[in-house]
Scaffold this active site. Sequence first.
Site, PDB file in Angstrom:
ATOM      1  N   LYS A   1       0.829  -1.201   0.000  1.00  0.00           N
ATOM      2  CA  LYS A   1       0.000   0.000   0.000  1.00  0.00           C
ATOM      3  C   LYS A   1       0.867   1.256   0.000  1.00  0.00           C
ATOM      4  O   LYS A   1       2.007   1.208   0.468  1.00  0.00           O
ATOM      5  CB  LYS A   1      -0.875   0.020   1.266  1.00  0.00           C
ATOM      6  CG  LYS A   1      -1.978  -1.006   1.302  1.00  0.00           C
ATOM      7  CD  LYS A   1      -2.809  -0.865   2.570  1.00  0.00           C
ATOM      8  CE  LYS A   1      -3.920  -1.895   2.622  1.00  0.00           C
ATOM      9  NZ  LYS A   1      -4.941  -1.721   1.575  1.00  0.00           N
TER      10      LYS A   1
ATOM     11  N   ARG B   1     -10.327 -11.600   1.912  1.00  0.00           N
ATOM     12  CA  ARG B   1     -11.154 -12.690   1.377  1.00  0.00           C
ATOM     13  C   ARG B   1     -10.429 -14.022   1.467  1.00  0.00           C
ATOM     14  O   ARG B   1     -11.046 -15.073   1.550  1.00  0.00           O
ATOM     15  CB  ARG B   1     -11.586 -12.336  -0.053  1.00  0.00           C
ATOM     16  CG  ARG B   1     -10.445 -12.131  -0.989  1.00  0.00           C
ATOM     17  CD  ARG B   1     -10.843 -11.357  -2.245  1.00  0.00           C
ATOM     18  NE  ARG B   1     -10.935  -9.914  -2.010  1.00  0.00           N
ATOM     19  CZ  ARG B   1     -11.282  -9.021  -2.944  1.00  0.00           C
ATOM     20  NH1 ARG B   1     -11.593  -9.432  -4.164  1.00  0.00           N
ATOM     21  NH2 ARG B   1     -11.333  -7.744  -2.659  1.00  0.00           N
TER      22      ARG B   1
END
Length: 496
Positions: free
Chosen positions: A280, A354
Amino acid sequence: MEFSVKSGNPEKQRSACVVVGIFEPRRLSQSAEQLDKASDGYLSTLIRRGDIEGKLGQSLLLYNVPGTLCDRVLLVGCGRERELSPQKYNTIIATATNALNEGGTMEAVFYLSDINIKGQDSVWKVGQMVITVEDTLYRFDQLKSGKDDFRRPLRKLIISIPSRRELSECELAVQHAQAIANGVSTSKDLGNLPGNICTPTYLAQQAQHLASLHESLTTTVLEESDMEELGMGALLSVSRGSRQDAKMIVMEYKGKADDSQPVVLVGKGLTFDAGGISIKPSAAMDEMKYDMCGGAGVIGTIQACCELQLPINVVGVVPSSENLPDGDANKPGDVVTSMSGQTIEILNTDAEGRLILCDALTYIDRFDPAVVVDLATLTGACIVALGHHVQAVLSNHSPLTHELLNAGKQIGDRAWELPLFDDYQSQLDSNFADMANIGGKGAGTITAACFLSRYTKKYKWAHLDIAGTAWKSGDKKGSTGRPVPLLMQFLINRIE
Ligand code: BES
Ligand code: MN
Ligand code: ZN
């Protein structure tokens, strides 16, 4: 904070402070009217002079009001009476709480249940008062060496209700709301703790500690070796780049003697998400300590269930890991095999939530769930779609969607549905595995839920994306404890 309920006249209260509402423009609420009569028009004179307009967010502290037995009277602006809403009601409560706490009033009587909110009764108002007061007074200062304590903090609140007949149901509402507020506070604490303290191991210890306090709760923790045996290749692939061991926390709350099917709650417990190799940008990366807020929400909710001894069975599961770049971390293009046997091409290592959730969602099938709700700070796209006011709900069972939407609306912790249409599924197509872990451009929150839906076919399931609601940024940076209130209301509704 200590709460109690009673009913009686405001001018007769021997208290440090009596709190009443003023509407815009310069209109007295019912209780303010009563005080005004007892004080021979003292309040109406002040108001006519323009000392307080009654706007939302205003307050005015008065001393020695004639004809009363209390030390002070706090006037709180309520805005225009016709424009009142549940959200504004909470602003009124928060304004009053701050004014009391900052003004050094340690004890007060709230005359704020005479304010009419369309469709809401005293039970609702009392519940909101408790939750909002606790929310407003919450501080996270355990990591500061010099605490900026208030010298005389607000300690005791008496909630006045219009009718004696409602006393017992309002007392019950206080009890429920206090447990919910405690769950929210636990969830906030866990969220606010930094990644170097709140690790997967720390979360597991907290869950075990909670079980040591309550008969009705059993916590078990799956270690990486257990996950290996179960074939949780997706979860373990995320953890490989981290020096902290992954944990799968399983909390079984038994509120019912029979073996009725449990509600299963699954919370994303990513204690720090740097993105992995798909790292990020560094701006605001500190906020990725909040990537375990789904897990914190599960722990807070289970705590509230224990405190209330809710007659329902609930299983809380928190898959927990870090997501960091490392020589052994997931690489874009890697293919892993999940516990379900389905293979996943990891095209972006930052779509890790996920990956840990899918194995947890496969694991929980063994509990024969009545319904499953997962909560996760899953996608930045959810903030683009809905901002910070509501969480997204996506589900394979529309009655469950409506239960969650209604619960959120009831308690002021709202959600909004996004579609889980099959049309989006093909965005997850992969040339090299059963599916990719990202869905490309467009509808990022929906494609993330589509991914999860491939692991939840055996039961009724809903997914809450709490990326926009779990914490606040900016100068009020901090965890919100959401969606503990929504989940508690959801569970309570399932009992009644
Ligand atoms: N934890 C983040 C989601 C997130 C980002 C929540 C910012 C709140 C604020 C999640 O693991 C993530 O990184 N998601 C990616 C998915 C993408 C790579 C498909 C995202 O949203 O950018
Ligand atoms: Mn991520
Ligand atoms: Zn994440």
